[in-house]
Design an enzyme around this catalytic site. Structure first.
Site, PDB file in Angstrom:
ATOM      1  N   SER A  83      73.691  63.769 -98.240  1.00  0.00           N
ATOM      2  CA  SER A  83      72.742  62.673 -98.076  1.00  0.00           C
ATOM      3  C   SER A  83      71.364  63.194 -97.742  1.00  0.00           C
ATOM      4  O   SER A  83      71.195  64.287 -97.198  1.00  0.00           O
ATOM      5  CB  SER A  83      73.214  61.760 -96.950  1.00  0.00           C
ATOM      6  OG  SER A  83      73.171  62.485 -95.735  1.00  0.00           O
ATOM      7  N   LYS A  84      70.401  62.370 -98.103  1.00  0.00           N
ATOM      8  CA  LYS A  84      68.995  62.675 -97.870  1.00  0.00           C
ATOM      9  C   LYS A  84      68.704  63.005 -96.418  1.00  0.00           C
ATOM     10  O   LYS A  84      67.824  63.783 -96.124  1.00  0.00           O
ATOM     11  CB  LYS A  84      68.168  61.433 -98.225  1.00  0.00           C
ATOM     12  CG  LYS A  84      67.578  61.478 -99.611  1.00  0.00           C
ATOM     13  CD  LYS A  84      66.501  60.426 -99.720  1.00  0.00           C
ATOM     14  CE  LYS A  84      67.011  59.368-100.645  1.00  0.00           C
ATOM     15  NZ  LYS A  84      66.201  58.343-101.101  1.00  0.00           N
ATOM     16  N   ARG A  85      69.430  62.359 -95.522  1.00  0.00           N
ATOM     17  CA  ARG A  85      69.141  62.547 -94.110  1.00  0.00           C
ATOM     18  C   ARG A  85      69.430  63.977 -93.659  1.00  0.00           C
ATOM     19  O   ARG A  85      68.812  64.489 -92.756  1.00  0.00           O
ATOM     20  CB  ARG A  85      69.905  61.539 -93.251  1.00  0.00           C
ATOM     21  CG  ARG A  85      69.040  60.354 -92.858  1.00  0.00           C
ATOM     22  CD  ARG A  85      69.841  59.258 -92.205  1.00  0.00           C
ATOM     23  NE  ARG A  85      70.757  58.656 -93.162  1.00  0.00           N
ATOM     24  CZ  ARG A  85      72.064  58.608 -93.004  1.00  0.00           C
ATOM     25  NH1 ARG A  85      72.617  59.121 -91.934  1.00  0.00           N
ATOM     26  NH2 ARG A  85      72.833  58.045 -93.920  1.00  0.00           N
TER      27      ARG A  85
END
Ligand code: GLU
Length: 489
Positions: A257-259
């Site tokens: 994920s981007k996070r």
């Protein structure tokens, strides 16, 4: 062997998608086949302006451009090949035609249910803890009912009529035999009320008409596979081979994920990752070569990649490994090409570098330790500007360089320098003289070389002391030693 990569134009190219594209590319190339790119733009609401070009640019930059379909030529998006059009939005009449065939054969039916009814149905199913599934109300409509509704222009979709009694078996190259129960398969919408197909109908039609031999895609599609196999059967077509590759995971094993990581391919290139490193890394995420080899060029991959060694389990995206591979690929750039590439970056920062006729030798010194091109100015700064030397840097506990010892060390270094003529001023001779001096003075080599390096570079990490001295020349080296000496008072 014809393989395909069919992105939806919803934004950038995801690193996971690049891996899928790479595997498809490799399978096509190792069989001297064709790697095709199709744009799956049937969800008009999710389509993003510029996404097609962006995705193609990323594939180009990675070095795995498509051979057929939607391609970039002279920087422009265009279509090439005999099986087009390759944008699904340009193929709507085809999907309509096959939806009609399915209707005629009783493998599909019209569904007039409203969104409100479907929502209520779903909520009720959720409340009963049932998997959401269409309850087939419209399958039971009489042909007269259907005719009336059609005449009244009631909005409707076309759903597939899944045979509930069927057991669907399939051999996946990675997962072995898979079995699906017909009654657990939803009557999937094939054609939406706006006349656009869903992924399920569209890709089956396209993969057939585009003569695709093998579909390698993400495992998120595995649960829909029975629908796709049934559609091939209903249309009396031979299905391609299907392979489902696992997801890429964050360190904590959640879906990438981007996070936690950058997920856009363009971001990796913007950060300075080499395409060779990124492809090498992605290939090994989920594919085990079965040897200890870790560095694979694209040609190596074409030669050695095999589906038998693709793993079922999710692969953890390990940025440290990618960064290590990046360093390995930086070392593999031929020296002159490497020097030419960094020269501009250095010249922009230090105009003195423009007249440097020993630039290649300096480049060689850092190629062994560099990870990204943008590190170059910092790594070579001391060649073009005076270093800032501090007492803290000159003394070094690990090298057993105490402050008390520094005067003696500087004296020894000066003696060494004086003993070497300008003509003999090379790395080898400097190093040999330093070794001789250690014996005479009862010092360790590190006790001499650490302060020398620190005086010349002002940096805690840099290429070796005598290599730097050799390139700086006798005069500059002695001057910097004298300057450094003043800091110890
Ligand atoms: N358009 C689909 C996606 O982007 C393609 C999946 C496939 O068939 O490979 O996920």
């Amino acid at each position: 062997m014809r393989t395909r990569f069919p992105p939806s134009p919803t934004g950038f190219l995801h690193v996971g998608a690049l891996r899928t594209a790479l595997y498809n590319y490799l399978l096509a190339k190792q069989a001297k086949g064709t790697f095709l790119l199709r744009i799956e733009d049937t969800d008009q609401e999710r389509s993003v302006e510029g996404a097609v070009e962006n995705i193609l640019r990323s594939l180009d930059a990675a070095g795995i451009p498509p051979d057929e379909g939607v391609v970039l030529r002279d920087g422009r998006v265009t279509q090439e090949g005999q099986k087009g059009p390759y944008f699904q939005s340009e193929r709507l009449p085809l999907y309509r035609r096959y939806a009609d065939t399915l209707l005629e054969k009783g493998h599909a039916y019209r569904c007039f249910c409203t969104h409100e009814r479907l929502d209520e149905m779903r909520k009720a199913q959720e409340a009963r803890k049932q998997a959401p599934m269409y309850d087939r109300q419209c399958l039971r409509l009489s042909s007269d009912d259907v005719a009336t509704k059609l005449k009244d222009g009631v909005h409707h979709v076309i759903r597939m009529n899944v045979p509930h009694e069927r057991i669907i078996r399939f051999e996946d190259d990675i997962r072995g035999t898979l079995t699906f129960q017909g009654h657990a398969v939803d009557d999937q919408v094939l054609l939406k009320s706006d006349g656009f197909p869903t992924y399920h109908l569209a890709h089956v039609v396209d993969d057939h008409l585009m003569d695709i031999d093998l579909v390698l895609r993400g495992e998120e599609w595995l649960s829909s596979l029975p629908k796709h196999l049934l559609l091939f059967e209903f249309l009396e077509w031979k299905p391609p081979r299907y392979v489902h590759v696992s997801l890429l995971l964050n360190r904590d094993k959640t879906k990438l994920s981007k996070r936690q990581n950058s997920v856009a391919v363009e971001e990796y290139f913007a950060k300075g990752f080499l395409p060779e490193a990124l492809l090498n890394f992605l290939a090994l995420l989920g594919w085990n070569p079965g040897t200890t080899q870790e560095i694979f060029s694209l040609d190596d991959l074409i030669e050695q990649f095999s589906l038998e060694r693709v793993q079922k389990s999710g692969a953890i995206f390990d940025l440290e490994k990618l960064t290590w591979l990046q360093g390995q690929w930086m070392r593999r750039i031929p020296l002159l090409a490497f020097a030419a590439r960094i020269r501009k970056i250095v010249e922009d920062k230090f105009s003195k570098a423009k007249t440097d006729d020993r630039f290649e030798e300096k480049a060689e010194l850092i190629q062994e330790r560099i990870t990204f091109f943008h590190e170059t100015p910092a790594m070579l700064s001391f060649f073009y500007e005076e270093p800032r030397v501090t007492l803290e840097l000159l003394a070094n506990e690990k090298q057993k360089v105490t402050r008390e010892l520094l005067p003696k060390i500087f004296e020894t270094l000066e003696t060494i320098c004086k003993s070497i003529s300008e003509k003999e001023w090379t790395n080898d001779i400097l190093l040999a003289r330093a070794r001789e001096a250690t014996e005479k003075e009862g010092l360790k080599l590190g006790q001499l070389l650490w302060p020398l390096r620190a005086s010349l570079t002002g940096l805690p990490y840099s290429p070796g002391a005598t290599e730097v001295a050799a390139l700086l020349g006798k005069k500059e080296t002695m001057e910097r030693l004298r300057n450094a000496k003043t800091t110890i008072g």
